[in-house]
Design an enzyme around this catalytic site. Structure first.
Site, PDB file in Angstrom:
ATOM      1  N   GLN A 271      39.191  62.782   5.777  1.00  0.00           N
ATOM      2  CA  GLN A 271      40.205  63.877   5.454  1.00  0.00           C
ATOM      3  C   GLN A 271      41.524  63.365   5.970  1.00  0.00           C
ATOM      4  O   GLN A 271      42.715  63.910   5.281  1.00  0.00           O
ATOM      5  CB  GLN A 271      39.861  65.235   6.073  1.00  0.00           C
ATOM      6  CG  GLN A 271      38.708  65.864   5.177  1.00  0.00           C
ATOM      7  CD  GLN A 271      38.372  67.289   5.879  1.00  0.00           C
ATOM      8  OE1 GLN A 271      37.456  67.097   7.032  1.00  0.00           O
ATOM      9  NE2 GLN A 271      38.891  68.264   5.538  1.00  0.00           N
TER      10      GLN A 271
ATOM     11  N   HIS B 208      30.798  63.153   9.319  1.00  0.00           N
ATOM     12  CA  HIS B 208      31.477  64.101   8.676  1.00  0.00           C
ATOM     13  C   HIS B 208      31.433  64.285   7.318  1.00  0.00           C
ATOM     14  O   HIS B 208      32.449  64.000   6.543  1.00  0.00           O
ATOM     15  CB  HIS B 208      32.984  64.351   9.267  1.00  0.00           C
ATOM     16  CG  HIS B 208      33.549  65.687   9.330  1.00  0.00           C
ATOM     17  ND1 HIS B 208      34.117  66.024  10.383  1.00  0.00           N
ATOM     18  CD2 HIS B 208      33.796  66.424   8.191  1.00  0.00           C
ATOM     19  CE1 HIS B 208      34.940  67.423   9.791  1.00  0.00           C
ATOM     20  NE2 HIS B 208      34.619  67.517   8.642  1.00  0.00           N
TER      21      HIS B 208
ATOM     22  N   ASN C 134      29.000  66.697  11.837  1.00  0.00           N
ATOM     23  CA  ASN C 134      29.820  67.586  11.990  1.00  0.00           C
ATOM     24  C   ASN C 134      29.113  68.827  10.817  1.00  0.00           C
ATOM     25  O   ASN C 134      28.598  68.487   9.889  1.00  0.00           O
ATOM     26  CB  ASN C 134      31.154  67.348  11.166  1.00  0.00           C
ATOM     27  CG  ASN C 134      32.121  68.622  10.950  1.00  0.00           C
ATOM     28  OD1 ASN C 134      32.341  69.148  11.796  1.00  0.00           O
ATOM     29  ND2 ASN C 134      31.971  69.074   9.697  1.00  0.00           N
ATOM     30  N   GLU C 135      28.959  70.125  11.431  1.00  0.00           N
ATOM     31  CA  GLU C 135      28.482  71.315  10.823  1.00  0.00           C
ATOM     32  C   GLU C 135      27.141  70.743  10.135  1.00  0.00           C
ATOM     33  O   GLU C 135      26.924  70.617   8.844  1.00  0.00           O
ATOM     34  CB  GLU C 135      29.292  71.945   9.874  1.00  0.00           C
ATOM     35  CG  GLU C 135      30.553  72.327  10.460  1.00  0.00           C
ATOM     36  CD  GLU C 135      31.515  73.193   9.341  1.00  0.00           C
ATOM     37  OE1 GLU C 135      32.370  73.772   9.910  1.00  0.00           O
ATOM     38  OE2 GLU C 135      31.492  72.676   8.453  1.00  0.00           O
TER      39      GLU C 135
END
Length: 437
Positions: A48, A142, A186-187
Site C-alpha cells: 500500500q 499483508h 496481517n488480519e
C-alpha cells in the site's frame, strides 16, 4: 545526512503549522501516564505504500481491464525509497513503534529464488527504523503474495503453508536480529471478513469479481489462480491456519528473540432483535483463529466499526448515524467492545495494532483519536492490560479495491512529488501521547 535534516525541518514546520488544532472541540484533559512500555504507533503495509510491487498478485489484478480496483497502486507513496522520511515523521509525532510489512513478492519473485538485494534493502529499513527510536513491528504477509504463488492456486494448495514457512525462515534469517515484534499475517482472518461482506454484496459485484479472476487466470495461463481477498474461506482457511503455525515456528527459530502473534480483523458484531444472525456471523468471522491466538505470543486487534445483524442479515447504519468516507458507521466505541471481547477469548497480551478512520475532514480524525484512546483507557481502568494504540495509517495510501479515494492518513502524500504534508491530527496525536507519558 543533509536529506534527513531537510526532512526533519519539513516535518517540524508541518507540525508547527498544525498548531491551530488546539482550538478544536473535544481536546482531552491531561491524563495519568500509560503503563510503562506502552506502545504508541502508526501502521502501514508494504504494497500500500512502497509502490511498484510488480511481482505480486495484486499488481496483476489492479491492472487488468476487467479489474474491480478503482485505481492501480502504481508508485503508491514511494515508501520503498522514502522510508526514512516516514520514520522521521513518526518520531516527530512522538511515536515509539512503527508497524510495517516486508513484501514476499519482492523477496521471492520466483519460486525458491530469494533476492539478496531485497533482503539487504529491508535490513536497511529495519536499521533506520531503530535509528529513529522506533520499535519495528513487522508483518510478513499483508494480503499480497508473489504472482507465481497465486498462479499455482494461492492458499488453496495444501503445500502453500510449507512455501510460506520457507519464506518466513529465509526472511527471519536475514532480518530477525533487528525485529522488535512480528506477525506472520496481517488480519489472518481477512478472507472471512470478505466472505461476510459478500453476504450483502450485489449480484453485479459478485459477477465482476468472477470476471476479474477469470481474466487473471487467462493472463497467467493458470487454471487455479487464487487471491486471498477474493477466495472462499472453505477453500483456504485450513491452509492459512497451517501457515500461521508453520510461519510462527520458522520466525521463532530466529535469529532474534521477539514476540510473534496473530493480528485479526475484529469488528464489533452486535445482535438486533430476536433470532439475530449475529452469533453465526461471529463464527463466520473468526472460525478457529482464536485457537491460533492461544498458540502464539499475543493478539493484535484491528477495529474500525461495528456490524449489526437481525434475523435476516446485516443491517445498514442506524438512521442519522455518522458514516466515514469508507462507508463504515462512525463508531469508535467498537474498540472498547473488542478489547473486552478479546480479553474474554484469550489470556494472551492484547495489542491494538490498527484503529483508524477514512475522512477528508481532519477534525473528525482528531475526534476519533480522542474517543479511541479514551476507550483504551477505560479498558485499562477495568483491569485489562492493553499494550498499544497503533493508528492506521501514518500516510494516505493505496486502499485496495478503493484505490486512492479514501484517506486514513495523518499525513497526506502528493502523488507526483511524494511530498508529505503533516495534518493537524498528527499534532493532536503528538499532544495526546505527551500528556500520557
Amino acid at each position: 545526512m543533509a536529506e534527513f535534516d531537510t526532512t526533519r525541518r519539513t516535518v517540524m514546520a508541518g507540525l508547527a503549522a498544525a498548531a491551530a488544532v488546539d482550538a478544536l472541540p473535544g481536546h482531552a484533559a491531561p491524563r495519568r501516564p500509560m503503563p510503562k512500555g506502552f506502545l504508541w504507533g502508526a501502521a502501514i503495509s508494504a504494497h500500500q505504500s512502497e509502490g511498484n510491487d510488480v511481482h505480486s498478485d495484486s499488481w496483476l489484478l489492479e491492472n487488468l481491464p476487467e479489474t474491480v480496483y478503482k485505481n492501480p497502486s502504481g508508485d503508491a507513496c514511494d515508501s520503498y525509497h522514502l522510508y526514512e522520511r516516514d520514520f522521521a515523521i513518526a518520531r516527530a509525532v512522538g511515536l515509539n513503534c512503527y508497524r510495517f510489512g516486508i513484501e514476499w513478492a519482492r523477496i521471492e519473485p520466483e519460486p525458491g529464488r530469494f533476492s539478496q538485494a531485497e533482503l539487504d534493502h529491508y535490513v536497511r529499513v529495519l536499521a533506520s527504523c531503530r535509528a529513529h527510536g522506533l520499535l519495528p513491528i513487522v508483518t510478513f504477509n499483508h494480503f499480497t503474495v508473489p504472482l507465481w504463488f497465486a498462479r499455482r492456486g494461492g492458499w488453496e494448495v495444501p503445500d502453500s503453508a510449507d512455501l510460506f514457512a520457507r519464506f518466513c525462515e529465509r526472511a527471519t534469517r536475514a532480518l530477525g536480529d533487528q525485529i522488535g515484534m512480528a506477525s506472520p499475517f496481517n488480519e489472518a482472518n481477512i478472507h472471512r471478513l470478505a466472505a461476510l461482506f459478500r453476504t450483502a454484496a450485489t449480484p453485479e459485484y459478485i459477477g465482476k469479481r468472477r470476471t476479474m479472476l477469470a481474466a487473471a487466470a487467462r493472463a497467467t495461463n493458470a487454471p487455479a489462480f487464487s487471491s486471498i481477498l477474493f477466495s472462499e474461506p472453505e477453500s483456504i482457511d485450513v491452509h492459512l491456519l497451517d501457515a500461521q503455525k508453520k510461519g510462527y515456528q520458522a520466525i521463532k527459530a530466529g535469529p532474534g528473540d521477539f514476540p510473534v502473534g496473530v493480528t485479526l480483523t475484529t469488528q464489533a458484531i452486535q445482535p438486533v432483535g430476536e433470532n439475530s444472525k449475529a452469533p453465526a456471523m461471529e463464527q463466520m468471522l473468526y472460525g478457529d483463529w482464536w485457537d491460533a491466538v492461544n498458540s502464539s505470543d499475543f493478539v493484535g486487534v484491528q477495529v474500525y466499526t461495528r456490524m449489526r445483524f437481525d434475523a435476516k442479515g446485516m443491517l445498514p447504519p442506524p438512521t442519522g448515524a455518522a458514516v466515514t468516507a469508507a462507508g463504515y458507521e462512525y463508531y469508535p466505541q467498537a474498540l472498547g467492545e473488542i478489547i473486552r471481547f478479546a480479553a474474554r477469548k484469550t489470556s494472551k497480551p492484547i495489542f491494538v495494532t490498527e484503529s483508524g478512520i477514512a475522512t477528508d475532514d481532519d477534525t473528525r480524525r482528531v475526534a476519533w483519536l480522542d474517543a479511541s484512546i479514551a476507550e483504551v483507557e477505560k479498558c485499562q481502568q477495568d483491569g485489562i492490560d492493553v499494550k498499544s494504540y497503533i493508528y492506521w495509517s501514518l500516510l494516505d495510501n493505496f486502499e485496495w479495491t478503493q484505490g486512492y479515494g479514501q484517506h486514513f492518513g495523518m499525513v497526506s502524500v502528493d502523488p507526483h512529488t511524494f511530498a508529505r504534508t503533516v495534518k493537524p491530527s498528527a499534532r493532536h496525536f503528538a499532544r495526546l501521547i505527551q500528556e500520557r507519558r
